[in-house]
Scaffold this motif. Structure first.
Motif, PDB file in Angstrom:
ATOM      1  N   TRP A   1       0.928  -1.079  -0.039  1.00 50.80           N
ATOM      2  CA  TRP A   1       0.060  -0.008  -0.124  1.00 50.80           C
ATOM      3  C   TRP A   1       0.774   1.338   0.197  1.00 50.80           C
ATOM      4  O   TRP A   1       0.537   2.101  -0.794  1.00 50.80           O
ATOM      5  N   VAL A   2       1.965   1.289   0.932  1.00 47.36           N
ATOM      6  CA  VAL A   2       2.834   2.488   0.859  1.00 47.36           C
ATOM      7  C   VAL A   2       3.552   2.506  -0.447  1.00 47.36           C
ATOM      8  O   VAL A   2       3.735   3.584  -1.045  1.00 47.36           O
ATOM      9  N   ILE A   3       3.932   1.751  -0.848  1.00 43.79           N
ATOM     10  CA  ILE A   3       5.049   1.875  -1.999  1.00 43.79           C
ATOM     11  C   ILE A   3       3.999   2.171  -3.243  1.00 43.79           C
ATOM     12  O   ILE A   3       4.314   2.868  -4.030  1.00 43.79           O
TER      13      ILE A   3
ATOM     14  N   LEU B   1      20.025  -2.896 -11.441  1.00 49.85           N
ATOM     15  CA  LEU B   1      19.646  -3.359  -9.968  1.00 49.85           C
ATOM     16  C   LEU B   1      21.067  -3.108  -9.070  1.00 49.85           C
ATOM     17  O   LEU B   1      22.163  -3.760  -9.294  1.00 49.85           O
ATOM     18  N   TYR B   2      20.690  -2.450  -7.880  1.00 50.71           N
ATOM     19  CA  TYR B   2      21.622  -2.459  -6.866  1.00 50.71           C
ATOM     20  C   TYR B   2      21.204  -2.636  -5.600  1.00 50.71           C
ATOM     21  O   TYR B   2      19.980  -2.584  -5.347  1.00 50.71           O
ATOM     22  N   GLY B   3      22.072  -2.701  -4.488  1.00 51.56           N
ATOM     23  CA  GLY B   3      21.537  -2.917  -3.051  1.00 51.56           C
ATOM     24  C   GLY B   3      20.454  -3.918  -2.921  1.00 51.56           C
ATOM     25  O   GLY B   3      20.972  -5.072  -3.212  1.00 51.56           O
ATOM     26  N   GLU B   4      19.392  -3.507  -2.619  1.00 53.08           N
ATOM     27  CA  GLU B   4      18.234  -4.420  -2.323  1.00 53.08           C
ATOM     28  C   GLU B   4      17.117  -3.929  -3.098  1.00 53.08           C
ATOM     29  O   GLU B   4      15.968  -3.789  -2.307  1.00 53.08           O
ATOM     30  N   LEU B   5      17.214  -3.365  -4.410  1.00 50.72           N
ATOM     31  CA  LEU B   5      16.070  -2.846  -5.033  1.00 50.72           C
ATOM     32  C   LEU B   5      15.270  -4.027  -5.531  1.00 50.72           C
ATOM     33  O   LEU B   5      14.317  -3.545  -6.415  1.00 50.72           O
ATOM     34  N   HIS B   6      15.520  -5.126  -5.380  1.00 52.88           N
ATOM     35  CA  HIS B   6      14.742  -6.103  -6.306  1.00 52.88           C
ATOM     36  C   HIS B   6      13.105  -5.994  -5.944  1.00 52.88           C
ATOM     37  O   HIS B   6      12.243  -6.243  -6.713  1.00 52.88           O
ATOM     38  N   ARG B   7      12.687  -5.454  -4.771  1.00 51.69           N
ATOM     39  CA  ARG B   7      11.340  -5.130  -4.384  1.00 51.69           C
ATOM     40  C   ARG B   7      10.681  -4.021  -5.360  1.00 51.69           C
ATOM     41  O   ARG B   7       9.542  -3.926  -5.188  1.00 51.69           O
TER      42      ARG B   7
ATOM     43  N   LYS C   1      13.888 -16.714   4.146  1.00 52.69           N
ATOM     44  CA  LYS C   1      15.034 -15.769   4.175  1.00 52.69           C
ATOM     45  C   LYS C   1      14.655 -14.564   4.829  1.00 52.69           C
ATOM     46  O   LYS C   1      15.450 -13.680   4.986  1.00 52.69           O
ATOM     47  N   TYR C   2      13.228 -14.230   4.943  1.00 55.59           N
ATOM     48  CA  TYR C   2      12.707 -12.998   5.276  1.00 55.59           C
ATOM     49  C   TYR C   2      11.981 -12.981   6.278  1.00 55.59           C
ATOM     50  O   TYR C   2      11.332 -13.882   6.968  1.00 55.59           O
ATOM     51  N   GLY C   3      11.872 -11.892   7.151  1.00 56.53           N
ATOM     52  CA  GLY C   3      10.886 -11.758   8.270  1.00 56.53           C
ATOM     53  C   GLY C   3      10.731 -10.234   8.437  1.00 56.53           C
ATOM     54  O   GLY C   3      10.768  -9.363   7.449  1.00 56.53           O
ATOM     55  N   LEU C   4      10.300  -9.814   9.773  1.00 55.31           N
ATOM     56  CA  LEU C   4       9.834  -8.478   9.752  1.00 55.31           C
ATOM     57  C   LEU C   4      10.917  -7.233   9.739  1.00 55.31           C
ATOM     58  O   LEU C   4      10.849  -6.119   9.583  1.00 55.31           O
ATOM     59  N   SER C   5      12.324  -7.857  10.100  1.00 57.95           N
ATOM     60  CA  SER C   5      13.289  -7.030   9.980  1.00 57.95           C
ATOM     61  C   SER C   5      13.613  -6.482   8.684  1.00 57.95           C
ATOM     62  O   SER C   5      14.231  -5.012   8.434  1.00 57.95           O
ATOM     63  N   ARG C   6      12.969  -7.159   7.293  1.00 51.52           N
ATOM     64  CA  ARG C   6      13.094  -6.392   6.227  1.00 51.52           C
ATOM     65  C   ARG C   6      12.294  -5.148   6.012  1.00 51.52           C
ATOM     66  O   ARG C   6      12.635  -4.260   5.014  1.00 51.52           O
ATOM     67  N   THR C   7      11.307  -4.908   7.042  1.00 61.89           N
ATOM     68  CA  THR C   7      10.592  -3.675   6.941  1.00 61.89           C
ATOM     69  C   THR C   7      11.163  -2.329   6.707  1.00 61.89           C
ATOM     70  O   THR C   7      11.047  -1.599   5.958  1.00 61.89           O
ATOM     71  N   PHE C   8      12.192  -2.138   7.759  1.00 56.79           N
ATOM     72  CA  PHE C   8      13.046  -1.196   7.678  1.00 56.79           C
ATOM     73  C   PHE C   8      13.988  -0.867   6.473  1.00 56.79           C
ATOM     74  O   PHE C   8      14.154   0.079   5.791  1.00 56.79           O
TER      75      PHE C   8
ATOM     76  N   VAL D   1      12.912  -2.011   3.585  1.00 61.21           N
ATOM     77  CA  VAL D   1      11.981  -1.441   2.562  1.00 61.21           C
ATOM     78  C   VAL D   1      11.932  -0.183   2.592  1.00 61.21           C
ATOM     79  O   VAL D   1      11.763   0.597   1.748  1.00 61.21           O
ATOM     80  N   MET D   2      11.585   0.448   3.662  1.00 59.04           N
ATOM     81  CA  MET D   2      11.163   1.835   4.026  1.00 59.04           C
ATOM     82  C   MET D   2      12.637   2.706   3.648  1.00 59.04           C
ATOM     83  O   MET D   2      12.302   3.649   2.940  1.00 59.04           O
ATOM     84  N   SER D   3      13.800   2.058   3.761  1.00 54.51           N
ATOM     85  CA  SER D   3      14.981   3.077   3.398  1.00 54.51           C
ATOM     86  C   SER D   3      14.968   2.943   1.722  1.00 54.51           C
ATOM     87  O   SER D   3      15.476   4.064   1.335  1.00 54.51           O
ATOM     88  N   ASP D   4      14.837   1.831   1.304  1.00 51.30           N
ATOM     89  CA  ASP D   4      15.068   1.847  -0.169  1.00 51.30           C
ATOM     90  C   ASP D   4      13.787   2.480  -0.840  1.00 51.30           C
ATOM     91  O   ASP D   4      13.974   2.931  -1.984  1.00 51.30           O
TER      92      ASP D   4
END
Length: 321
Positions: free
Chosen positions: A139-141, A169-175, A204-211, A213-216
């Motif tokens: 929703w945010v994206i 593609l660089y960093g973690e921009l696959h999302r 391999k993913y959890g709630l920690s990826r939320t931050f 995602v927001m940074s990206d």
């Protein structure tokens, strides 16, 4: 090897138990299509490589990283190696279903879509730890980037090769691949795809990826709006900051002239901070402008993309010199 119609790029990391059923399902689904499969082994610590070598057919390439670089880098490597006219990406955990690829490819070809994105129907993931964070992130994206897809987390997508290989593609921009594709002017659609519960291995993913995602997301918004004109962002903030600080200092100067003691007032410190901060933001904007111009001009890159040119016949952009 002749140029295949489609290249299937699959990232795998510690998926030894999934390799055999993954490859068998992929080969079966693509049996009537001219294809290649590119597996990117992202620094696994189990027997993933051995399993791939055991079950791979002659149309399969295996790229082995010497350590774990992450999904974005793995996807970038696979896309760079692909030689197909179209490129499909999918995860190696068996939650994506390769039988959807021929349907997505047909849709892309017949309806002339640059990107066909998968939308996981009846998603088989945990509700609290996976579905809720995913819905919030989607929703945010969707509402900040104005790229209106319902499922940004689904890796299963089919692209025209020139779109996939031009995304950078660089960093973690696959999302944010749909956003990167949209920046190239890609014509994009979404369709329901099957989704299966994970049988082997762990997510391999959890709630920690939320931050992350927001940074990206902040980075993507910068790319969308200010990548070619960073001075408009930093300069605007700098000018506002400088003007507020300047007005505060003028106000304090008037009080001083009127005989009031202004030393040590918090507002005086704020005024100096805003003036100095404004100067720094403006300077940062100028430096960013110089960097952007160097980025484009040193590589002879253009700030635009030409899809085709009509000269009596339609000439693809790749053929323009």
């Amino acid at each position: 090897m002749s140029k295949p119609l489609i290249s299937i790029v699959i990232t795998v990391y510690n998926e030894e138990d999934n390799i055999q059923p993954l490859l068998e399902a992929t080969y079966s689904a693509l049996d009537e299509i001219d294809y290649e499969v590119i597996l990117i082994e992202d620094g696994s610590t189990d027997r993933t490589v051995a399993e791939v070598k055991k079950y791979a057919n002659s149309r399969t390439k295996l790229i082995i990283f010497n350590r774990n670089f992450g999904q974005t880098t793995a996807l970038a490597a696979g896309i760079d190696m692909a030689i197909g006219e179209y490129i499909a990406t999918m995860d190696g955990d068996l939650q994506n279903d390769p039988t959807d690829i021929p349907v997505m490819l047909k849709k892309a070809m017949e309806e002339e879509w640059d990107v066909v994105a998968g939308r996981r129907a009846n998603r088989k993931d945990g509700f609290v730890l996976r579905k809720i964070p995913s819905k919030i992130a989607n929703w945010v994206i969707r509402n900040t980037t104005k790229v209106y897809l319902k499922d940004y987390g689904c890796t299963l997508r089919v692209y025209k090769a020139e779109i996939a290989q031009g995304m950078g593609l660089y960093g973690e921009l696959h999302r944010f691949i749909p956003v990167l594709a949209k920046q190239q002017g890609a014509k994009m659609t979404e369709m329901d795809v099957k989704h299966h519960p994970r049988i082997h291995g762990e997510s391999k993913y959890g709630l920690s990826r939320t931050f992350k995602v927001m940074s990206d997301l902040i980075l993507m918004l910068f790319f969308q709006k200010y990548f070619q004109r960073p001075i408009h962002l930093f300069g605007g903030i700098g000018i506002i900051s400088f003007m507020i600080g300047f007005l505060i200092n003028i106000y304090l100067l008037i009080l001083k002239v009127m005989g009031e003691d202004i030393w040590g007032r918090p507002i005086m410190i704020l005024g100096f901070i805003l003036v100095l901060g404004g100067i720094q933001f403006i300077t940062t904007g100028i430096i960013a402008e110089i960097i952007v111009r160097t980025y484009f001009e040193s590589q002879d890159k253009k700030t635009y993309t030409i899809k085709s040119v009509y000269q009596g016949v339609l000439v693809p952009a790749a053929g323009i010199q």
